[in-house]
Write a protein that holds these residues in place. Sequence first.
Motif, PDB file in Angstrom:
ATOM      1  N   ALA A  27      51.356  56.699  70.649  1.00 32.53           N
ATOM      2  CA  ALA A  27      51.351  58.014  71.301  1.00 32.53           C
ATOM      3  C   ALA A  27      51.667  57.887  72.789  1.00 32.53           C
ATOM      4  N   ASN A  28      52.506  58.818  73.268  1.00 29.21           N
ATOM      5  CA  ASN A  28      52.891  58.871  74.676  1.00 29.21           C
ATOM      6  C   ASN A  28      53.559  57.583  75.152  1.00 29.21           C
ATOM      7  N   THR A  29      54.377  57.010  74.288  1.00 27.15           N
ATOM      8  CA  THR A  29      55.128  55.821  74.682  1.00 27.15           C
ATOM      9  C   THR A  29      56.577  55.932  74.231  1.00 27.15           C
ATOM     10  N   ILE A  30      57.428  55.129  74.856  1.00 29.03           N
ATOM     11  CA  ILE A  30      58.802  54.911  74.425  1.00 29.03           C
ATOM     12  C   ILE A  30      58.940  53.421  74.135  1.00 29.03           C
ATOM     13  N   LYS A  31      59.541  53.079  73.008  1.00 32.06           N
ATOM     14  CA  LYS A  31      59.807  51.689  72.661  1.00 32.06           C
ATOM     15  C   LYS A  31      61.298  51.444  72.784  1.00 32.06           C
ATOM     16  N   CYS A  32      61.666  50.340  73.412  1.00 30.70           N
ATOM     17  CA  CYS A  32      63.072  49.998  73.617  1.00 30.70           C
ATOM     18  C   CYS A  32      63.260  48.527  73.280  1.00 30.70           C
ATOM     19  N   GLY A  33      64.291  48.189  72.500  1.00 28.34           N
ATOM     20  CA  GLY A  33      64.481  46.799  72.121  1.00 28.34           C
ATOM     21  C   GLY A  33      65.933  46.459  71.835  1.00 28.34           C
ATOM     22  N   THR A  34      66.224  45.168  71.770  1.00 17.23           N
ATOM     23  CA  THR A  34      67.561  44.664  71.454  1.00 17.23           C
ATOM     24  C   THR A  34      67.436  43.518  70.453  1.00 17.23           C
ATOM     25  N   ILE A  35      68.294  43.534  69.433  1.00 17.58           N
ATOM     26  CA  ILE A  35      68.353  42.441  68.476  1.00 17.58           C
ATOM     27  C   ILE A  35      69.276  41.376  69.069  1.00 17.58           C
ATOM     28  N   VAL A  36      68.700  40.282  69.521  1.00 14.50           N
ATOM     29  CA  VAL A  36      69.474  39.226  70.169  1.00 14.50           C
ATOM     30  C   VAL A  36      70.226  38.405  69.129  1.00 14.50           C
ATOM     31  N   SER A  37      69.575  38.084  68.023  1.00 10.85           N
ATOM     32  CA  SER A  37      70.218  37.335  66.947  1.00 10.85           C
ATOM     33  C   SER A  37      69.623  37.759  65.616  1.00 10.85           C
ATOM     34  N   GLY A  38      70.378  37.569  64.540  1.00 11.02           N
ATOM     35  CA  GLY A  38      69.906  37.964  63.222  1.00 11.02           C
ATOM     36  C   GLY A  38      70.024  39.463  63.009  1.00 11.02           C
ATOM     37  N   GLN A  39      69.156  39.999  62.168  1.00  9.42           N
ATOM     38  CA  GLN A  39      69.153  41.429  61.900  1.00  9.42           C
ATOM     39  C   GLN A  39      67.770  41.847  61.415  1.00  9.42           C
ATOM     40  N   CYS A  40      67.501  43.148  61.494  1.00  7.74           N
ATOM     41  CA  CYS A  40      66.253  43.679  60.953  1.00  7.74           C
ATOM     42  C   CYS A  40      66.416  45.175  60.718  1.00  7.74           C
ATOM     43  N   TYR A  41      65.456  45.755  60.035  1.00  8.43           N
ATOM     44  CA  TYR A  41      65.421  47.189  59.794  1.00  8.43           C
ATOM     45  C   TYR A  41      64.356  47.828  60.677  1.00  8.43           C
ATOM     46  N   VAL A  42      64.646  49.038  61.142  1.00 12.27           N
ATOM     47  CA  VAL A  42      63.651  49.809  61.874  1.00 12.27           C
ATOM     48  C   VAL A  42      63.504  51.160  61.198  1.00 12.27           C
TER      49      VAL A  42
ATOM     50  N   VAL B  79      60.866  54.933  61.393  1.00 17.73           N
ATOM     51  CA  VAL B  79      59.824  55.675  62.092  1.00 17.73           C
ATOM     52  C   VAL B  79      59.078  56.513  61.076  1.00 17.73           C
ATOM     53  N   GLU B  80      57.781  56.390  61.052  1.00 16.11           N
ATOM     54  CA  GLU B  80      56.949  57.030  60.034  1.00 16.11           C
ATOM     55  C   GLU B  80      57.211  58.530  59.954  1.00 16.11           C
ATOM     56  N   ASP B  81      57.558  58.993  58.758  1.00 15.90           N
ATOM     57  CA  ASP B  81      57.763  60.406  58.446  1.00 15.90           C
ATOM     58  C   ASP B  81      58.988  61.020  59.127  1.00 15.90           C
ATOM     59  N   LEU B  82      59.774  60.229  59.858  1.00 19.86           N
ATOM     60  CA  LEU B  82      60.887  60.821  60.599  1.00 19.86           C
ATOM     61  C   LEU B  82      62.241  60.215  60.253  1.00 19.86           C
ATOM     62  N   ALA B  83      62.346  58.898  60.220  1.00 17.05           N
ATOM     63  CA  ALA B  83      63.673  58.301  60.025  1.00 17.05           C
ATOM     64  C   ALA B  83      63.561  56.862  59.568  1.00 17.05           C
ATOM     65  N   GLY B  84      64.578  56.421  58.810  1.00 16.89           N
ATOM     66  CA  GLY B  84      64.698  55.015  58.456  1.00 16.89           C
ATOM     67  C   GLY B  84      64.733  54.816  56.953  1.00 16.89           C
ATOM     68  N   PRO B  85      64.901  53.575  56.513  1.00 16.65           N
ATOM     69  CA  PRO B  85      65.161  52.410  57.361  1.00 16.65           C
ATOM     70  C   PRO B  85      66.601  52.352  57.856  1.00 16.65           C
ATOM     71  N   VAL B  86      66.784  51.880  59.078  1.00 17.29           N
ATOM     72  CA  VAL B  86      68.103  51.739  59.690  1.00 17.29           C
ATOM     73  C   VAL B  86      68.314  50.268  60.009  1.00 17.29           C
ATOM     74  N   LEU B  87      69.457  49.736  59.593  1.00 20.48           N
ATOM     75  CA  LEU B  87      69.759  48.328  59.812  1.00 20.48           C
ATOM     76  C   LEU B  87      70.279  48.107  61.236  1.00 20.48           C
ATOM     77  N   LEU B  88      69.681  47.147  61.930  1.00 20.34           N
ATOM     78  CA  LEU B  88      70.104  46.758  63.270  1.00 20.34           C
ATOM     79  C   LEU B  88      70.596  45.313  63.210  1.00 20.34           C
ATOM     80  N   THR B  89      71.795  45.084  63.715  1.00 25.37           N
ATOM     81  CA  THR B  89      72.367  43.741  63.700  1.00 25.37           C
ATOM     82  C   THR B  89      72.398  43.161  65.105  1.00 25.37           C
ATOM     83  N   ALA B  90      72.748  41.884  65.212  1.00 24.47           N
ATOM     84  CA  ALA B  90      72.758  41.200  66.503  1.00 24.47           C
ATOM     85  C   ALA B  90      73.599  41.958  67.519  1.00 24.47           C
ATOM     86  N   GLY B  91      73.022  42.190  68.682  1.00 27.00           N
ATOM     87  CA  GLY B  91      73.697  42.938  69.739  1.00 27.00           C
ATOM     88  C   GLY B  91      73.331  44.401  69.775  1.00 27.00           C
ATOM     89  N   SER B  92      72.776  44.945  68.681  1.00 29.17           N
ATOM     90  CA  SER B  92      72.376  46.351  68.655  1.00 29.17           C
ATOM     91  C   SER B  92      71.076  46.542  69.426  1.00 29.17           C
TER      92      SER B  92
END
Length: 328
Positions: free
Chosen positions: A35-50, A52-65
Amino acid sequence: MDPLSDILSLLKPRNYMSAGFDAAGPWAIRFADQANTIKCGTIVSGQCYVSVEDLAGPVLLTAGSSFVLPRGRTFFLASDPDCPPVDAPLVFAKAQSGGIVQHNGGGECFIVSSRFALSGPHADMLLASLPPIVRIENDQDESSLRWSVERMMQELSNPQPGGFLVLQHLAHTVLVQALRLHLANAHTTGPSDRTGQTIPTAPNGPDIPDWFAALSDKQIATAIACIHGDPAHPWTLKELARHAGMSRSAFAARFRDVVAVPPMAYLTRWRMLLAGDRLTHSGLPISEIALSVGYESESAFSTAFKRVMGCAPRRYSNISATIEDQSL
């Protein structure tokens, strides 16, 4: 300041956690209490899914995203969206801000991320138009963003004196650059992933502006810059249209189509957001704050403020002061 800087200054993002995460094997982590936060990140290597509860996903993020999660909702990071998640404290229990956490030995997916607390009281109003996941693809012009992330990796891997302050500055830079890239891309492509799957936005209320869409449209952004540059000026529809290089009727229609509210409604809401911030932080009397946002009459200002912000200026000031005291 420019309009994006104005909006971020009202959000007052304060970075309080920057870390690296190095994982391998099957994994999934649930991050609650956002609550009351912003999360910001970068996938440096590999990949993962992100997701958001009840709102969106899963979305695939690859290296560099890169990604920004502006809603402050519980979210998940995972190597596989079907992997059962564990709660973040179990993985990060021994981590400290500025460190790198290894999971399952590491070596397959490396993420650098920052978490920002929002001390401004207007996050819902200012961020409602952003998608739950702002994704910056690795094929966008992101050289500045990549440089900042690489510097963060160096600071996290080799702590130096003053490193905490350096990480804070870099984290803010990454956030701004990610939002810049989102704005540059939003008007031409809209919020979607590589496969064309739409990342949904939350529906705006009838009087909630789409701030970021406004900044991504060149002509509308010119008018927005005029409003932000001199909010106390007695702006008229005709004058704003002239600055945008459009006829009055075309400007009014275009503004409403892009921003979701009429130009004069945007002007009033921006003035009230500024006034709310000044009521909370400036110590100025209401009469001076009213003048600073274009109202010669304190009564007229109070009426407009209550209509937009939901309570009278004095009560707003008292409530905001109480909230800030509790957050210290």
